[in-house]
Design an enzyme around this catalytic site. Structure first.
Site, short mmCIF file in Angstrom:
data_model
loop_
_atom_site.label_atom_id
_atom_site.label_comp_id
_atom_site.label_asym_id
_atom_site.label_seq_id
_atom_site.Cartn_x
_atom_site.Cartn_y
_atom_site.Cartn_z
N LYS B 26 0.83 -1.20 0.00
CA LYS B 26 0.00 0.00 0.00
C LYS B 26 0.87 1.26 0.00
O LYS B 26 0.68 2.17 -0.80
CB LYS B 26 -0.91 -0.02 1.24
N ARG B 95 -2.90 2.93 8.78
CA ARG B 95 -3.27 1.70 8.07
C ARG B 95 -2.09 0.73 8.02
O ARG B 95 -0.95 1.13 7.88
CB ARG B 95 -3.67 2.03 6.62
N GLY B 104 -7.95 -8.03 4.98
CA GLY B 104 -8.79 -8.22 6.16
C GLY B 104 -8.08 -8.81 7.35
O GLY B 104 -8.70 -9.04 8.39
N MET B 106 -5.24 -7.58 8.94
CA MET B 106 -4.60 -6.67 9.89
C MET B 106 -5.47 -5.44 10.14
O MET B 106 -6.57 -5.34 9.61
CB MET B 106 -3.20 -6.33 9.40
N ARG B 339 -3.06 -0.82 -7.04
CA ARG B 339 -2.13 -1.95 -7.16
C ARG B 339 -2.48 -2.69 -8.45
O ARG B 339 -3.56 -2.49 -9.01
CB ARG B 339 -2.25 -2.89 -5.96
N HIS B 455 -5.26 -32.42 5.74
CA HIS B 455 -5.28 -33.78 5.20
C HIS B 455 -6.19 -33.88 3.98
O HIS B 455 -5.81 -34.41 2.94
CB HIS B 455 -5.75 -34.74 6.30
N SER B 778 14.85 -41.38 -19.41
CA SER B 778 13.63 -40.70 -19.02
C SER B 778 13.56 -40.74 -17.50
O SER B 778 13.52 -41.82 -16.90
CB SER B 778 12.42 -41.39 -19.64
N CYS B 846 9.18 -38.30 -17.27
CA CYS B 846 7.83 -38.81 -17.49
C CYS B 846 7.06 -39.02 -16.21
O CYS B 846 6.05 -39.68 -16.18
CB CYS B 846 7.86 -40.09 -18.32
N TYR B 866 12.77 -33.01 -23.20
CA TYR B 866 11.30 -32.97 -23.21
C TYR B 866 10.74 -33.30 -21.84
O TYR B 866 11.43 -33.87 -20.99
CB TYR B 866 10.73 -33.92 -24.26
#
Lengths: 886, 886
Positions: B26, B95, B104, B106, B339, B455, B778, B846, B866
Site C-alpha cells: 500500500k 493503516r 482483512g 490486519m 495496485r 489432510h 527418461s 515422465c 522434453y
C-alpha cells in the site's frame, strides 16, 4: 627371417614370477625357479595371449606354430635329444596354467613324443621296456581322452579286461609284453571312436595337445568354476611345455609334494608327502600310501638335503610359505612346480607372526598376510578336531558355521519340527523362495546343486545360517524323504547329520562342536600365551589396534551385548536400537499407545513406558561407561507391534477371535501400509506423535543423570532415524531441547549430543544442510542400500539375488559388502558435504557393512571416524581397520 | 540534531512502487502515485524495518517516535493544520500494509486526531456537527476495539440500545445530539473495559494505533493466513499514516473502487462501483447498494473525467490492469490506493493479449502474464455461469474441479453408495487416514475445518478429487448425518450439493456443469476466432510453442489417449505403460503365466499375450504416427495381477473359495512381498523371466513392421524400467537384440532405440555408466522422489503429509512439484553424467512432475529435451515450457 604379428612363446629363462598374466601361475613360477638356478627341467610357455587369440578365431594364431618350433629346437639342443626321436626320444609334458589356480579344471597331456618307433628308443635308453610301454600306454589313454575326446571308460575297460585275462589285479602285475599288447588295443579304440588314428608325428601330438589345453579353458565345468570364484572368462590359459622327468624309474626315483610350513596349523618346519617309484598323478590317485617327507632323508639323503636347501631358498625368495611339487629321477631332484601355498586361517595367523619373528617380513606385511574373514572363520564354533567323524560328502562351504541337526526335506517339516524344539538341517536339491520359512527354522541348509551364488547360499549368508551347497554326490529324493550316496549309504528324514559351512564337509551323526579358541581368548577365559593361535591373534590385534585410524563400535541393544562387545574391543555403541525394548511384555504398552483414543490415553501409555526405557538406558550406559553410546530413537512403524493383518483377518473371519482381536483389527487395518519400509516410521513417527520421541529423550537424559549421580561417566548420543530434510531434524531438536531444559531443571545439566542417521539418498545429497542441525552422522548403509537400489532386502534376497549374482550384475550382495560405486558415492558425498558445513562433524557407519572387510577399507578411505557392527564382528573390524591403515 | 541508529519513516514523495519490502504494498503504491503527481492525500510510511525492530524487542525502536514527529510536522505544514488542533484538526488514518496483500487480516484506525476538543473544531470547519460526532464515534469504536482490545459487541449493543431508545432502525436516522451522547457512552465503555480512559492526546493516539498495527501482524488469524499462503513470518508490516479525506461529506462526496479492465472477464474498459456520501468501509459493509462506476459521469462529470485520466495514467505506468480505491470529498477526487489487480484466469489471458495488441507490453511479457495453473483452471469443467445457483457457503478452493453429488458423512456410506452407482460428496469436519476409502469413492470432498495443507486438501489434490475445505460456516454433525448453516438451513445425508474446487463455493442442489471452452478449442469443436477466450489462449499457445526449447510429450497407454494428447499438442508419447494392457480379460493370461509350472506353460501364456500386445502397439503407433512413442516394458510386480492376499486368505478360510481360489492362494503367498515397491519388479522381473520382455519387444517390433508396411512412420522407443546398474541394461539389451535379429530376418529391419528410466538414486549417481548402454534417459520422478525421500506416495500422503506441510518441512508435496533441492540434484547429476558419456543422449522426464509448472521451469533449466505428462496437462506444459524459455 620370419615376420611376426606378436610374440607368443617364452623360454622359462625369459620369464619371472610377476608374469602370471602372460605365463599363467605355473609357467611364471617355473620361470622364476629357473632364474633362481634351481633344478627345473627345461621348457617353454605358450602365453595366454596365444590362448586369447585362439579363442577369438578358433585356430592357432599366425606365427604361433613357427615360434613353438623355434623354442622346441632350443629345448632339443639343451636336452641333446629331439622330440620323438626314435633312438633316444625327448618327451614333454603339455600342461595348462592360468593366472588363477583352477585345480583339476583343465587338461594335461604327459609323455608327448612317444610313438610306435620312439617307444623302442625309450625302452633301449632307459633299459626298462615295461616303463617304456607303460609310458606309451598312458599317453594313448590321456591323448585319446583329452585331445581326441574318446570316452575314458573304454580305456579303463580294456585295461580291466587285460588284467582279468592275465589273472592279476594290479596294473603293476602286467609286464612289458602285456602293456605292448594294450597299446595296440588302445590304438584300435582310438581308430574306432575318434574317427582318426593316433597321430604318430610327435609335433602333431604337441600341437593337438596345445589346442586341447586351450579348449579346456572353456569346458562347462571350468566356466562354472570361474563363475563361482569370480574369475573373468576372458583371461585364457597359458600352456607349459616341459621336458618329462620320471619318478617311476625304479627305487632311486619318486615324487612328492611339500610345504615349507604346515599349511593346516602353521607350525614351523617342512611338511609333505613322498611316494617312491611313482609319478605325480599316482599321488593324486592315492594308489599307494605316501610316506612322510621326513622318510626321504633315510631313502635318499642327498636329494633330501638338496630339497631342504631349495625350500629354504624358495621361502626366503618368496618371503612366504611355499608349496612345491618335485620328482626324483634316479637320484636327480627336479622341481616341477612352486607357488605361495594356500593355508587355513589358523596357519595364516601363526605363519605371519613366525615370519615376522624370523625377520622375513615386517609388521605391516604381517598384517597384510591375514584377513578379517580368516579371523571371522576362527571365531565360529567348530567341529571338535579330535572327535571321530564319518565324512559322507563334501560340497561347497557357502555360509560358515558348524551345524548339527536332524535331516528334513521340506520347509513345512522344518518349521513343524523346529517348533517342537528339534534342531533340523534342511536338505534340498536346491532351494527357492518357497523354502524361506524352512531355512529360517533350520540350523543349517544342505543342497546337492548350485554354487556360492545359488539361492541357498545367498539367502543362508544373508540370515547367518550355516550352509553347504553343491554336494553333488548326494542324490536327494524329496518325495521319499531321504538322500543316498554313491557308496549306497542312505540318510533318511530324522537322521542326524553335521555340516561344516567353512569346509563344505557333511558328516553322519552328531559331531561334537567346540568353542573357538579365539573367542575364548577375547572373552578372557583363555590367556593368549597358553595357546599358539590365541597368541598369534593377540599379537596381530595389538598391531592392528596400534595402527588403525578408524574406531570400532558395536551395535548392541542390551547390557549383555554391550558388555560382550566391550570384551571384544568395542570403543562404544554405534547403534542401540530402542524398538527392541518394546517387545515381550512391553508390547501391550505399545498397543495401548496405538489404540489410545485421545491425547490423555496416549500420554498415559507413554508414561508407563518411561521408567522401563530409563532402566534400559541406565544399564547400557553402565556397561559402556566412559564410551559413547549412540541411542537411536524408535524407527519402525507402529504396526510392527501389532498382529499381522492377514492372520488377524482370517482369525476374525473364522470366528476364532475374541473381542480384543476384533477391536485390534480396526487399528491394524488403519495402520496397514502397502510398503512399510517407505511408510510412517522414523522421524516421521516422531513428528506425528511428538510425545514418543520426548519420552525416549527424557528416559535417556534421566538415565544419564542417574549414572552421573552414581559416579559413572555416561556419554549418550541421541540419534534421529530416517531424516531426509534438515527441517525434520529442527522440529525434533526443539522437542528434545524442551525435554533437556526440564531434566536440567530437575537434575542439573546432562551432557549429550544430537545427531542423525544418513540413510536416505536425500540426506546424503543435502548433508551440508543437515549438518547445520546434526552434531554427528551415522550412515545407515542397510537402508541407504535399499533406497539407492530401490529394493528391500527382505523381499529381494530370496527372489532374484541369485539370478543377479549369476548374471554378474552383482559380484557380491550389496547387503553383504557395500556397493562402493553407487551407495559408496552417496557415503562419500554425504561425508564431504557434512564436513564442509561442520568440519568437526563426527561420522560413522552402523549398517552391517561396518563389519565387512571390503567395506571397512572403503570407509577408511572415505575418512569416516568409526564403524559400528555386531559384537562378534568387532574383532574383524579392528583387524581390517588396521589393515586398511597399512 | 538527533542521532539515529537507522531510518524508519519515509514521506510518500520519498518512495516508489519497487519498495514494497520496506514500505509495504500500500505504502509503496501511494508513494508511486504521489511521484506521478496524482491526487494522493499527503502522508508518510513507518517502514517494515520499524515493525521488525518492534517484534524483536517489544517496543518502538530508538529514534522511531522522534522520526514520526518530524514527518508529522512536515505533514502538518503541507496540510496547514495540526494533528488534533482544536479549531481545525488534522485527522489521519493509520493503516497496515505488508509486502504481500493479506486482505482483512490486519488493523486500521481512522480519524486519529479527534478528541473531546477537536470534534468541535471539525464540526465548525465542516459545518456538519453530525458528521463530526459520527467521525468521533467511529474513532472511539475502532480505537477501543483495535488498540485497547475492548470487545466490539459492547459498542454494537450500545448503538442498538440507542436506536431502540430513539425508535429508529438506521444509523443515519440518529442526529448529532444522539451521536454526541453515544460518544459519552463509548468512552464509559472504554473506561470500564480497557482499564484506562480513551487517550485525548492525539499523538498518543497515533503511537498507540501504530503499535496496534504492528501487533496485528502476529494475530493468530494473520499467522494462519500466512502459513496457508506461504508468506514468511518475519517480513512484518509497514504502517501508512495518511491525512483523512471524507467521502461522507454530503451529496458531492462519495467513494468507490475501480479496475482499469474487467477483472472477471478481461473485457476492455473500466469497471467499478461507486457509493455516494459514504466511506470506504461502507462499501465493504454492503450497507447500501453501489452504483455502476459509469453513473459517476452523470453525478460528477469533472471527477469522472479526472478518474478516467488517472486510470489511463496508471495503466500506462504500471503497464498492467490496476485496481484503485478513491474518495471524492466535496467534488475533489483523492486516490487512496492502487495496485496491479487480481484477475480470473480468463481475464489474465484476455488482458495479456489485449495489452500486447495495444503495444503496452511485448510478446515475452504477455507470456509472463499468464500461468500454466491458470490454463489448467480454464480446462476444468465448470459450473454453468448462466445457471441459477444457490450459494450455501464459501470455503477454500483446495483441489479444483466442479463436483455434484449426494452428501454422505462417513467413508463406509461413501463407498456403499458409490458402489451402487451414486455420485457422492463426502462431507466431514476434517478428514484423517481412515477416510481414505471414502475419499476415493467420492466425486468431491467438503470439510468445515482446515486449510490448503489439511489432510483433505493434500490427499484430494494427490488423487485429483475436487475439494473445498475450511468452509467454516458449516456446522457438520456426523452423528446426525447432516450439516447446518448459520441461517438455519440444514443439508442432510442424500441431499444433492455442488462444490467448486477453484472458488471454494458450495451450492445447494445440482448446478449444471459445462465443458471448458478451452478444451473445446483444443479438441477442435470450437474455432478460436469464435470465442474471445479461446482466441486469447490460441495466440498465447502459438507464442509459447514458438519460443519453447522443451518438447512436450504425453503419458498415454491407449490409442484414444494418444489421439487426445496429439490434439492437445503432444509431440509424441513419453510414457506408454504396458502393464495397463494386462488388465481386464487379459488378466487370466497373466495368471496363466504366473501359475505356469514349467517353461513350456510359461511360453504358451506369453505366446497368447503376444498378438494382443502387438495390436495394442500397432494402434498406439498409428495414433502417434511420425512422433516418437516410448514404450516402457512391464514394471509392476506380477502379484499385482492376482487377488489381495488378505482378502483371498479370508475367502479361503471361511470356505467361500472355490478350487481355483485355493490353488491361487499358494501363488499369492509365494509372490507376496512386504514392500512391493521395493520388490521383484521392472528390469528385475525382466531378467528373472526373460521371455516376458522378449515377448513385449517382439510385439513392439512386429507392430512397427506392420505400421511401416502400411505406409506409416512408426518411431518406437523401448524403455527399461527400474534400472540401477548398467549390467542390468546390458542383459536386457542382449535379449532385445536377439528378438530384433529374428524380427529383422522375418520382416526386414525396423528402426527403434533402447533406453532406460532413471528412477533410482543409483541410476542417477551412475548415469555415466548407464549411458554406455542407453540411447535415451527418461527420469521417472515419481519413483525417484519415493526412493530419494524413502517414502511411498500411497502410504504417506494420507498419513503424515499434512503434518509435514503444517510444520513447514514441505512447502508443497514433493509429488505435486519436484523437490528441486533433493530429487532435482539427482536429476541434474544424472543428466550431466549421462551426457558426459553420450553427448547426444536424449533426456526427458515422465513423472507427473512433467505437467507441473514449477517443475517444468526446473527441467528447462537443467537442459532436458522434453517433458511428458498426462494428456490434459500437455497444454499446461507447452505454455510453461514457453514461459521458462523467456
Amino acid at each position: 627371417m620370419i615376420e611376426r604379428m606378436a610374440r607368443f612363446v617364452y623360454d622359462f629363462a625369459e620369464g619371472d614370477k610377476d608374469q602370471k598374466d602372460l605365463l599363467g601361475g605355473k609357467g611364471a613360477n617355473l620361470a622364476e625357479m629357473t632364474r633362481l638356478g634351481l633344478p627345473v627341467p627345461p621348457g617353454f610357455v605358450i602365453s595366454t595371449d596365444a590362448c586369447r587369440a585362439y579363442m577369438a578365431t578358433g585356430r592357432h594364431p599366425d606365427g604361433l606354430d613357427a615360434e613353438v618350433g623355434e623354442h622346441l629346437r632350443t629345448l632339443e639342443e639343451t636336452m641333446g635329444k629331439r622330440l620323438g626321436q626314435p633312438e633316444d626320444p625327448l618327451l614333454v609334458a603339455v600342461r595348462s596354467g592360468a593366472k588363477f589356480s583352477m585345480p583339476g579344471m583343465m587338461e594335461t597331456v604327459l609323455n608327448v613324443g612317444l610313438n610306435d618307433d620312439s617307444v623302442h628308443g625309450l625302452a633301449a635308453t632307459s633299459g626298462d621296456a615295461r616303463f617304456a610301454w607303460d609310458s606309451y600306454r598312458r599317453l594313448l589313454q590321456m591323448f585319446g581322452n583329452t585331445v581326441l575326446h574318446v570316452d575314458s571308460s573304454l580305456f579303463g575297460e580294456a585295461l580291466d579286461a587285460l588284467k582279468d585275462e592275465r589273472g592279476v589285479t594290479a596294473d603293476t602285475d602286467l609286464d612289458a609284453a602285456d602293456l605292448e599288447a594294450l597299446t595296440s588295443t588302445y590304438k584300435a579304440i582310438i581308430d574306432e571312436h575318434a574317427g582318426r588314428p593316433f597321430p604318430q608325428d610327435p609335433r602333431e601330438q604337441l600341437d593337438l595337445a596345445t589346442t586341447a589345453v586351450f579348449d579346456s579353458w572353456n569346458t562347462d565345468r571350468a566356466r562354472l568354476y570361474r563363475r563361482q570364484e569370480r574369475i573373468p572368462d576372458d583371461l585364457g590359459t597359458a600352456v607349459t611345455v616341459i621336458a618329462m622327468v620320471f619318478g617311476n624309474r625304479g627305487a632311486g626315483s619318486g615324487t612328492g609334494v611339500a610345504f615349507t610350513r604346515d599349511p593346516a596349523t602353521g607350525a614351523q618346519g617342512v611338511y609333505g608327502d613322498y611316494l617312491e617309484n611313482a609319478q605325480g598323478e599316482d599321488v593324486v590317485a592315492g594308489i599307494r600310501n605316501t610316506l612322510p617327507l621326513a622318510d626321504l632323508e633315510r631313502i635318499d639323503p642327498a636329494s633330501y638335503a638338496e630339497l631342504m636347501r631349495i625350500m629354504e631358498v624358495l621361502e626366503k625368495h618368496y618371503l612366504d610359505m611355499c608349496d612345491i611339487e618335485f620328482t626324483i629321477e634316479r637320484g636327480k631332484l627336479w622341481m616341477l612346480q612352486t607357488r605361495v601355498g594356500k593355508r587355513t586361517p589358523e596357519a595364516a595367523f601363526r605363519i605371519a607372526r613366525h615370519m615376522l619373528g624370523e625377520g622375513l617380513i615386517d609388521e605391516d606385511e604381517a598384517l597384510r598376510r591375514v584377513t578379517g574373514e580368516q579371523l571371522a572363520q576362527l571365531m565360529f564354533p567348530r567341529f571338535d578336531s579330535e572327535a571321530e567323524r564319518d565324512l559322507l560328502a563334501t560340497g561347497m562351504g557357502a555360509s560358515p558355521g558348524a551345524a548339527v541337526g536332524r535331516c528334513v526335506f521340506d520347509s513345512a517339516t522344518a518349521v513343524a519340527w523346529a517348533e517342537r524344539g528339534e534342531d533340523v538341517i534342511l536338505v534340498r536339491k536346491e532351494t527357492n523362495p518357497d523354502d524361506l520359512h524352512g531355512m529360517v527354522a533350520s540350523r543349517g541348509i544342505l543342497t546337492s546343486r548350485g554354487g556360492k551364488t545359488s539361492h541357498a547360499a545367498v539367502v543362508a549368508r544373508g540370515m547367518g545360517r550355516t550352509c553347504v551347497c553343491g554336494a553333488e554326490s548326494l542324490d536327494v529324493d524329496v518325495a521319499a524323504r531321504k538322500f543316498s550316496l554313491r557308496d549306497g549309504r542312505v540318510v533318511e528324514e530324522g537322521d542326524v547329520i553335521s555340516i561344516d559351512g567353512s569346509t563344505g564337509e557333511v558328516f553322519a551323526g552328531a559331531v561334537p562342536v567346540s568353542d573357538s579358541v579365539v573367542v575364548r581368548y577375547f572373552e578372557g577365559s583363555l590367556k593368549a600365551p597358553d595357546d599358539a593361535l590365541a597368541s598369534a591373534v593377540a599379537a596381530t590385534m595389538d598391531r592392528a589396534d596400534d595402527v588403525r585410524r578408524l574406531r570400532v563400535r558395536a551395535n548392541a541393544d542390551t547390557p549383555e551385548d554391550a558388555a560382550r562387545a566391550r570384551r571384544f574391543g568395542a570403543e562404544g555403541i554405534g547403534l542401540c536400537r530402542t524398538e527392541h525394548m518394546f517387545l515381550g511384555e512391553r508390547r501391550q504398552l505399545v498397543e495401548d499407545l496405538i489404540v489410545a483414543s485421545d491425547t490423555e490415553a496416549q500420554e498415559a501409555a507413554l508414561a508407563a513406558l518411561l521408567p522401563l526405557q530409563r532402566q534400559d538406558f541406565t544399564e547400557i550406559l553402565e556397561a559402556m561407561d566412559g564410551f559413547p553410546v549412540t541411542i537411536r530413537l524408535i524407527d519402525p512403524p507402529l504396526h510392527e507391534f501389532l498382529p499381522d493383518l492377514t492372520e488377524l483377518s482370517v482369525k476374525v473371519a473364522t470366528g476364532q477371535a475374541d473381542e480384543h482381536d476384533r477391536a485390534l483389527l480396526d487399528h491394524v487395518r488403519r495402520l496397514h501400509e502397502q510398503n512399510p519400509m517407505l511408510g510412517l516410521r522414523g522421524v516421521r513417527l516422531g513428528i506425528l506423535i511428538p510425545g514418543l520421541f520426548a519420552m525416549q529423550a527424557r528416559a535417556i537424559l534421566l538415565a544419564a543423570a542417574d549414572r552421573r549421580d552414581a559416579g559413572g561417566d555416561p556419554r549418550p548420543e541421541i540419534m534421529i532415524p530416517l531424516v531426509a530434510s534438515v527441517r525434520e531434524l529442527d522440529v525434533v531438536r526443539r522437542t528434545i531441547a524442551t525435554v533437556a531444559d526440564e531434566v536440567t531443571a530437575e537434575r542439573g545439566p546432562v551432557e549429550f549430543s544430537v545427531g542423525t542417521m544418513i540413510e536416505l539418498p536425500r540426506a546424503a545429497v543435502l548433508a551440508d544442510r543437515i549438518a547445520q542441525s546434526a552434531e554427528f552422522f551415522s550412515f545407515g548403509t542397510n537402508d541407504l542400500t535399499q533406497m539407492t537400489w530401490g529394493f528391500s532386502r527382505d523381499d529381494v534376497e530370496s527372489s532374484f539375488f541369485s539370478t543377479y549374482l549369476d548374471n554378474g550384475i552383482f559380484d557380491v550382495s550389496p547387503f553383504e559388502s557395500l556397493d562402493t560405486l553407487g551407495v559408496g558415492t552417496l557415503v562419500r558425498i554425504g561425508t564431504e558435504k557434512g564436513r564442509a558445513t561442520r568440519p568437526d562433524l563426527h561420522v560413522g557407519v552402523c549398517g552391517e557393512h561396518g563389519g565387512d572387510p571390503r567395506s571397512i577399507h572403503f570407509f577408511h578411505g572415505v575418512g569416516l571416524d568409526y564403524v559400528s557392527c555386531s559384537p562378534y564382528r568387532v574383532p574383524v573390524a579392528r583387524l581390517e581397520a588396521g589393515r586398511a591403515a597399512r
